[in-house]
Design a protein around this motif. Structure first.
Motif, PDB file in Angstrom:
ATOM      1  N   PRO A 250       0.727  -1.162  -0.054  1.00 29.84           N
ATOM      2  CA  PRO A 250       0.181   0.048  -0.113  1.00 29.84           C
ATOM      3  C   PRO A 250       0.640   1.308   0.059  1.00 29.84           C
ATOM      4  O   PRO A 250       0.440   2.266  -0.060  1.00 29.84           O
ATOM      5  CB  PRO A 250      -0.968  -0.134   1.290  1.00 29.84           C
ATOM      6  N   PHE A 251       1.991   1.160   0.187  1.00 30.30           N
ATOM      7  CA  PHE A 251       2.860   2.431   0.327  1.00 30.30           C
ATOM      8  C   PHE A 251       2.958   3.316  -0.774  1.00 30.30           C
ATOM      9  O   PHE A 251       3.167   4.474  -0.741  1.00 30.30           O
ATOM     10  CB  PHE A 251       4.476   2.176   0.662  1.00 30.30           C
ATOM     11  N   ARG A 252       2.938   2.692  -1.951  1.00 24.38           N
ATOM     12  CA  ARG A 252       2.951   3.487  -3.174  1.00 24.38           C
ATOM     13  C   ARG A 252       1.763   4.341  -3.666  1.00 24.38           C
ATOM     14  O   ARG A 252       2.023   5.622  -4.146  1.00 24.38           O
ATOM     15  CB  ARG A 252       3.144   2.642  -4.582  1.00 24.38           C
ATOM     16  N   LEU A 253       0.778   4.200  -2.664  1.00 23.25           N
ATOM     17  CA  LEU A 253      -0.366   4.812  -2.859  1.00 23.25           C
ATOM     18  C   LEU A 253      -0.141   6.186  -1.945  1.00 23.25           C
ATOM     19  O   LEU A 253      -1.264   7.072  -2.092  1.00 23.25           O
ATOM     20  CB  LEU A 253      -1.546   4.096  -2.357  1.00 23.25           C
ATOM     21  N   MET A 254       0.722   6.254  -1.167  1.00 24.91           N
ATOM     22  CA  MET A 254       0.951   7.461  -0.425  1.00 24.91           C
ATOM     23  C   MET A 254       1.531   8.678  -0.919  1.00 24.91           C
ATOM     24  O   MET A 254       1.099   9.619  -0.786  1.00 24.91           O
ATOM     25  CB  MET A 254       1.626   7.154   0.906  1.00 24.91           C
ATOM     26  N   ILE A 255       2.494   8.193  -1.716  1.00 20.89           N
ATOM     27  CA  ILE A 255       3.413   9.505  -2.571  1.00 20.89           C
ATOM     28  C   ILE A 255       3.460   9.141  -3.671  1.00 20.89           C
ATOM     29  O   ILE A 255       3.165  10.301  -4.537  1.00 20.89           O
ATOM     30  CB  ILE A 255       4.836   9.254  -1.584  1.00 20.89           C
ATOM     31  N   ASN A 256       3.844   8.055  -4.290  1.00 23.65           N
ATOM     32  CA  ASN A 256       3.995   7.889  -5.626  1.00 23.65           C
ATOM     33  C   ASN A 256       2.723   8.265  -6.633  1.00 23.65           C
ATOM     34  O   ASN A 256       2.872   8.954  -7.551  1.00 23.65           O
ATOM     35  CB  ASN A 256       4.640   6.477  -5.991  1.00 23.65           C
ATOM     36  N   SER A 257       1.782   7.485  -6.171  1.00 24.68           N
ATOM     37  CA  SER A 257       0.699   7.530  -6.965  1.00 24.68           C
ATOM     38  C   SER A 257      -0.030   9.128  -7.198  1.00 24.68           C
ATOM     39  O   SER A 257      -0.318   9.761  -8.193  1.00 24.68           O
ATOM     40  CB  SER A 257      -0.343   6.582  -6.385  1.00 24.68           C
ATOM     41  N   PRO A 258      -0.031   9.669  -5.922  1.00 22.64           N
ATOM     42  CA  PRO A 258      -0.579  11.297  -5.558  1.00 22.64           C
ATOM     43  C   PRO A 258       0.151  12.195  -6.669  1.00 22.64           C
ATOM     44  O   PRO A 258      -0.109  12.988  -7.362  1.00 22.64           O
ATOM     45  CB  PRO A 258      -0.635  11.644  -4.255  1.00 22.64           C
ATOM     46  N   PHE A 259       1.601  11.879  -6.741  1.00 21.16           N
ATOM     47  CA  PHE A 259       2.348  12.751  -7.523  1.00 21.16           C
ATOM     48  C   PHE A 259       2.277  12.599  -9.058  1.00 21.16           C
ATOM     49  O   PHE A 259       2.377  13.348  -9.867  1.00 21.16           O
ATOM     50  CB  PHE A 259       4.172  12.347  -7.202  1.00 21.16           C
ATOM     51  N   LYS A 260       2.203  11.246  -9.384  1.00 24.43           N
ATOM     52  CA  LYS A 260       1.700  10.946 -10.652  1.00 24.43           C
ATOM     53  C   LYS A 260       0.495  11.478 -11.188  1.00 24.43           C
ATOM     54  O   LYS A 260       0.348  11.953 -12.380  1.00 24.43           O
ATOM     55  CB  LYS A 260       1.979   9.372 -11.094  1.00 24.43           C
ATOM     56  N   ILE A 261      -0.568  11.572 -10.354  1.00 23.70           N
ATOM     57  CA  ILE A 261      -1.643  12.273 -10.758  1.00 23.70           C
ATOM     58  C   ILE A 261      -1.424  13.775 -10.798  1.00 23.70           C
ATOM     59  O   ILE A 261      -2.107  14.186 -11.913  1.00 23.70           O
ATOM     60  CB  ILE A 261      -2.852  11.615  -9.639  1.00 23.70           C
ATOM     61  N   PHE A 262      -0.764  14.332 -10.107  1.00 24.43           N
ATOM     62  CA  PHE A 262      -0.516  15.630 -10.012  1.00 24.43           C
ATOM     63  C   PHE A 262       0.263  16.045 -11.182  1.00 24.43           C
ATOM     64  O   PHE A 262      -0.081  17.013 -11.963  1.00 24.43           O
ATOM     65  CB  PHE A 262       0.191  16.308  -8.914  1.00 24.43           C
ATOM     66  N   LEU A 263       1.144  15.158 -11.565  1.00 23.55           N
ATOM     67  CA  LEU A 263       1.955  15.739 -12.835  1.00 23.55           C
ATOM     68  C   LEU A 263       1.392  15.331 -14.178  1.00 23.55           C
ATOM     69  O   LEU A 263       1.816  15.261 -15.298  1.00 23.55           O
ATOM     70  CB  LEU A 263       3.341  14.908 -12.595  1.00 23.55           C
ATOM     71  N   GLY A 264       0.071  14.577 -14.032  1.00 21.51           N
ATOM     72  CA  GLY A 264      -0.458  14.156 -15.312  1.00 21.51           C
ATOM     73  C   GLY A 264       0.075  12.904 -15.975  1.00 21.51           C
ATOM     74  O   GLY A 264      -0.313  12.559 -17.128  1.00 21.51           O
ATOM     75  N   PHE A 265       0.700  12.150 -15.195  1.00 24.30           N
ATOM     76  CA  PHE A 265       1.339  10.845 -15.847  1.00 24.30           C
ATOM     77  C   PHE A 265      -0.071   9.659 -15.800  1.00 24.30           C
ATOM     78  O   PHE A 265       0.147   8.753 -16.449  1.00 24.30           O
ATOM     79  CB  PHE A 265       2.429  10.158 -15.068  1.00 24.30           C
ATOM     80  N   ILE A 266      -0.913   9.866 -15.049  1.00 21.99           N
ATOM     81  CA  ILE A 266      -1.941   8.973 -14.842  1.00 21.99           C
ATOM     82  C   ILE A 266      -3.325   9.538 -15.430  1.00 21.99           C
ATOM     83  O   ILE A 266      -3.576  10.564 -15.373  1.00 21.99           O
ATOM     84  CB  ILE A 266      -2.239   8.558 -13.365  1.00 21.99           C
TER      85      ILE A 266
END
Length: 107
Positions: A52-68
């Motif tokens: 679950p750790f990737r959902l804390m920092i990695n995924s929100p940053f990717k959403i913010f940067l538009g990669f998702i």
């Protein structure tokens, strides 16, 4: 909830410092806070995808940067809800077992 779980483990172990440090280390590595998860080898990326750790920092940053893409955000939010529910159940079970085991002396 992960931090609360480590606190509840003091019902069963005297010193939870090692557990807290282990969880801090796992969170630092697998959340992408030290290095982006894309820099890791494939086997480590697959391991991080399960935790679950990737959902804390990695995924929100990717959403913010538009990669998702927007339809992938639904999957990320569903995964976050799953982990919240999972850890809530685990936390509740550990707490209930710990309260049954707890003994207080003095006042």
């Amino acid at each position: 909830q992960i931090a609360l779980f480590s606190g509840f483990m003091t019902f069963f172990i005297e010193d939870n410092t090692a557990l807290v440090r282990l969880l801090f280390f796992l969170r630092a590595i697998f959340s992408g806070s030290l290095f982006p998860l894309d820099f890791f080898p494939l086997w480590l990326q697959k391991t991080a995808a399960v935790l679950p750790f990737r959902l804390m920092i990695n995924s929100p940053f990717k959403i913010f940067l538009g990669f998702i893409k927007p339809y992938d955000m639904v999957y990320i939010f569903a995964a976050q809800l799953f982990w919240i529910g999972f850890f809530y159940i685990i936390m509740k079970m550990v707490y209930m077992a710990g309260v049954k085991r707890y003994h207080s002396v003095g006042g």
